[in-house]
Design an enzyme around this catalytic site. Sequence first.
Site, PDB file in Angstrom:
ATOM      1  N   CYS A 270       0.810  -1.221   0.000  1.00 43.66           N
ATOM      2  CA  CYS A 270       0.000   0.000   0.000  1.00 43.66           C
ATOM      3  C   CYS A 270       0.847   1.276   0.000  1.00 43.66           C
ATOM      4  O   CYS A 270       0.622   2.188   0.806  1.00 43.66           O
ATOM      5  CB  CYS A 270      -0.992   0.007   1.153  1.00 43.66           C
ATOM      6  SG  CYS A 270      -2.113  -1.402   1.060  1.00 43.66           S
TER       7      CYS A 270
ATOM      8  N   TYR B 142      -1.096   4.726   1.616  1.00 48.11           N
ATOM      9  CA  TYR B 142      -2.152   5.112   0.666  1.00 48.11           C
ATOM     10  C   TYR B 142      -2.007   6.551   0.195  1.00 48.11           C
ATOM     11  O   TYR B 142      -2.934   7.126  -0.378  1.00 48.11           O
ATOM     12  CB  TYR B 142      -3.563   4.878   1.216  1.00 48.11           C
ATOM     13  CG  TYR B 142      -4.027   3.441   1.139  1.00 48.11           C
ATOM     14  CD1 TYR B 142      -3.235   2.465   0.589  1.00 48.11           C
ATOM     15  CD2 TYR B 142      -5.295   3.069   1.590  1.00 48.11           C
ATOM     16  CE1 TYR B 142      -3.671   1.149   0.502  1.00 48.11           C
ATOM     17  CE2 TYR B 142      -5.746   1.759   1.514  1.00 48.11           C
ATOM     18  CZ  TYR B 142      -4.936   0.807   0.977  1.00 48.11           C
ATOM     19  OH  TYR B 142      -5.379  -0.477   0.887  1.00 48.11           O
TER      20      TYR B 142
ATOM     21  N   TRP C 196      -3.928   6.199   5.904  1.00 48.76           N
ATOM     22  CA  TRP C 196      -4.267   4.779   6.099  1.00 48.76           C
ATOM     23  C   TRP C 196      -3.269   4.110   7.049  1.00 48.76           C
ATOM     24  O   TRP C 196      -3.598   3.200   7.779  1.00 48.76           O
ATOM     25  CB  TRP C 196      -4.297   4.048   4.749  1.00 48.76           C
ATOM     26  CG  TRP C 196      -4.514   2.595   4.865  1.00 48.76           C
ATOM     27  CD1 TRP C 196      -5.698   1.948   5.049  1.00 48.76           C
ATOM     28  CD2 TRP C 196      -3.509   1.570   4.829  1.00 48.76           C
ATOM     29  NE1 TRP C 196      -5.492   0.591   5.130  1.00 48.76           N
ATOM     30  CE2 TRP C 196      -4.167   0.335   4.994  1.00 48.76           C
ATOM     31  CE3 TRP C 196      -2.113   1.583   4.669  1.00 48.76           C
ATOM     32  CZ2 TRP C 196      -3.472  -0.889   4.994  1.00 48.76           C
ATOM     33  CZ3 TRP C 196      -1.426   0.377   4.670  1.00 48.76           C
ATOM     34  CH2 TRP C 196      -2.104  -0.842   4.837  1.00 48.76           C
TER      35      TRP C 196
ATOM     36  N   TYR D 236     -10.327  -5.038  -5.614  1.00 49.33           N
ATOM     37  CA  TYR D 236      -9.398  -4.422  -4.661  1.00 49.33           C
ATOM     38  C   TYR D 236      -8.045  -5.115  -4.722  1.00 49.33           C
ATOM     39  O   TYR D 236      -7.963  -6.336  -4.682  1.00 49.33           O
ATOM     40  CB  TYR D 236      -9.985  -4.542  -3.261  1.00 49.33           C
ATOM     41  CG  TYR D 236      -9.310  -3.684  -2.216  1.00 49.33           C
ATOM     42  CD1 TYR D 236      -9.021  -2.355  -2.454  1.00 49.33           C
ATOM     43  CD2 TYR D 236      -8.993  -4.212  -0.972  1.00 49.33           C
ATOM     44  CE1 TYR D 236      -8.419  -1.563  -1.479  1.00 49.33           C
ATOM     45  CE2 TYR D 236      -8.409  -3.427   0.019  1.00 49.33           C
ATOM     46  CZ  TYR D 236      -8.120  -2.101  -0.247  1.00 49.33           C
ATOM     47  OH  TYR D 236      -7.544  -1.324   0.716  1.00 49.33           O
ATOM     48  N   HIS D 237      -6.970  -4.304  -4.830  1.00 48.17           N
ATOM     49  CA  HIS D 237      -5.599  -4.818  -4.901  1.00 48.17           C
ATOM     50  C   HIS D 237      -5.287  -5.531  -6.209  1.00 48.17           C
ATOM     51  O   HIS D 237      -4.475  -6.455  -6.238  1.00 48.17           O
ATOM     52  CB  HIS D 237      -5.263  -5.716  -3.690  1.00 48.17           C
ATOM     53  CG  HIS D 237      -5.138  -4.952  -2.406  1.00 48.17           C
ATOM     54  ND1 HIS D 237      -5.409  -5.503  -1.168  1.00 48.17           N
ATOM     55  CD2 HIS D 237      -4.787  -3.668  -2.170  1.00 48.17           C
ATOM     56  CE1 HIS D 237      -5.216  -4.578  -0.228  1.00 48.17           C
ATOM     57  NE2 HIS D 237      -4.845  -3.453  -0.826  1.00 48.17           N
TER      58      HIS D 237
ATOM     59  N   HIS E  61      -3.454  -0.105  -6.387  1.00 49.25           N
ATOM     60  CA  HIS E  61      -4.609   0.591  -5.809  1.00 49.25           C
ATOM     61  C   HIS E  61      -5.243   1.617  -6.761  1.00 49.25           C
ATOM     62  O   HIS E  61      -5.499   2.759  -6.354  1.00 49.25           O
ATOM     63  CB  HIS E  61      -4.206   1.292  -4.515  1.00 49.25           C
ATOM     64  CG  HIS E  61      -3.839   0.338  -3.418  1.00 49.25           C
ATOM     65  ND1 HIS E  61      -2.600  -0.237  -3.328  1.00 49.25           N
ATOM     66  CD2 HIS E  61      -4.548  -0.144  -2.383  1.00 49.25           C
ATOM     67  CE1 HIS E  61      -2.560  -1.025  -2.268  1.00 49.25           C
ATOM     68  NE2 HIS E  61      -3.745  -0.996  -1.675  1.00 49.25           N
TER      69      HIS E  61
HETATM   70 CU   LIG Z   1      -4.179  -1.783   0.078  1.00 47.77          CU
END
Ligand SMILES: [Cu+2]
Length: 500
Positions: free
Chosen positions: A92, A136, A154, A352-353, A443
């Site tokens: 991330c 993030y 995050w 997601y991801h 992301h």
């Molecule tokens: Cu993530």
Amino acid sequence: MSITGSLAGIALLSGTAVAANLGKWGPTIQFPLVPVAAAVIPSTAELLVWSAYRNDSFQTGAQNVTQTAVWTPTNNVVKYFEVAYTDHDMFCPGVSFDFNGDLIVTGGDTAPATSILNPNTWQWTKAPNMQLARGYQSSATLSDGRVFTIGGSWSGGLAVKNGEVWDGSKWTLLNGCDGKPMLTADRQGIFRQDNHAWLFGWKSGSVFQAGPSKAMNWYFTSGTGSWSAAGTRNNDGDAMCGPAVMYDATAGKILTAGGSPNYQDSLATNNAYLITIGTPGNKPSVETLRKMRYARIFSTSTVLPDGSVLVLGGQTYGHPFSDANSTQVPELWNPNTKSWKQLVAGPTPRAYHSVSVLMPNGTVFNGGGGLCGNCGSSNHFDGQLFSPPYLFKSDGITPAVRPTISKVSASTVGLGKSLQATISNPSGGSMTFSLIRMGSSTHTVNTDQRRVPVTPSSSSGSVYTLPIPSDVGVVTPGYWYLWAMSSGVPGTAQIIKITP
Ligand SMILES: [Cu+2]
Ligand SMILES: *[C@@H]1O[C@H](CO)[C@@H](O)[C@H](O)[C@H]1NC(C)=O
Ligand SMILES: *[C@@H]1O[C@H](CO)[C@@H](O)[C@H](O)[C@H]1NC(C)=O
Ligand SMILES: *[C@@H]1O[C@H](CO)[C@@H](O)[C@H](O)[C@H]1NC(C)=O
Ligand SMILES: *[C@@H]1O[C@H](CO)[C@@H](O)[C@H](O)[C@H]1NC(C)=O
């Protein structure tokens, strides 16, 4: 023959149903980890991917290793490497290629850390920590070669995190680059409100922040930094985890696609906008575009050599670590007609991801999704190459006849200078050219990619003289794919280095 109608992806040609050209998914490439971040490394054109301290799960805080893998397209071999010596779990993170092709990876699970990959030696180096711990955040390479980052609550603590810049040896806080104007109104608070800014490095060291907040902003990085408001994307709201891509940097054109008012537990939109930026500080113009067929959050966008934009994956309702409500039908945006075309559905949910990166042969790698430990089938340890329609004849099966760049006069070229490219063009189509900066994806963010159309200044037989635009804010130095297209069909890119 003329197309008499179309239904669910089937074109009816003079009464005979034949498959339309909707692209094609290639074989599955297995990885020893969930590819949550990805970049094609310029020196060898191999694909680097990474997950977190583990191959299938993460933990914010004290972890300090990263599981990485490298896929070599030419022999289809995947090698696994654990990177421990930068004390950085790079899950991330912010990711940016600098002018030398060094991959600058910041924050994430190990929130203050900076790791740099040298593309020539494939060695990672531990660099000084950021001034503020972040996860993030996103980052963007500036026109003066520095790297800017902002936001990222995050991990590393909840706070309004102003901008800072990396100059190659240290990070300097720019308190005038206020983190507040780019916050969304996410109901989870600051933890989500400053995530994944849509940053575009632009002229005179400026950064245009196109979203995901409803508000757009300019950031200026000289001295201690400053900012100014840049309006809104017409009626769009906050568009968290929707992608934005500069598909024509010469004209300052950015496409945005989808997103959601909240990071999770919220419906995505199918909104699309065209933002045109010019002089830093000026209000951009915003055009509301025809909507995508599918609402999407957590999708990816990749600009293709011909200027079209491929949107892959995502889900209609944001639910991290779930494959529910996945949108597996790709949509291809045509910049000339400003319309969307649905292509053949991918076999694997990628939300997601997940990541997408343009490969040198004109295909798009799409992989990953998950990283949720024992969540089973939502962890996707794999990826696939998608071949866009331009790689096929109209039957959608026969490979298109592609041009070849048999020679370029230099592998390194300065802004404002020219290259000579020798082209073999067996189909005899009309030749066009473009440059795409090599990208990195995690992301929904890929601040590295941008496309620049290139018009030959002259040609003599098979040799074309290609002028490289001179504006350092438009053609961010670093490694770029050079594409030759024959009637829109790209060959394999040459990787060139553009220097200031
Ligand atoms: Cu993530
Ligand atoms: C992930 O790592 C674990 C060890 O930490 C290993 O047992 C497992 O086989 C790995 N998974 C894959 C797909 O390589
Ligand atoms: C991080 O690395 C240091 C040594 O560089 C080690 O002492 C420490 O235990 C590691 N922490 C974790 C959580 O792995
Ligand atoms: C692109 O490269 C991959 C990996 O080498 C290969 O499998 C694929 O067939 C290539 N596609 C095209 C259209 O060249
Ligand atoms: C799927 O989307 C609907 C809204 O369209 C939502 O109510 C539902 O919770 C979603 N399912 C999951 C598992 O997220």
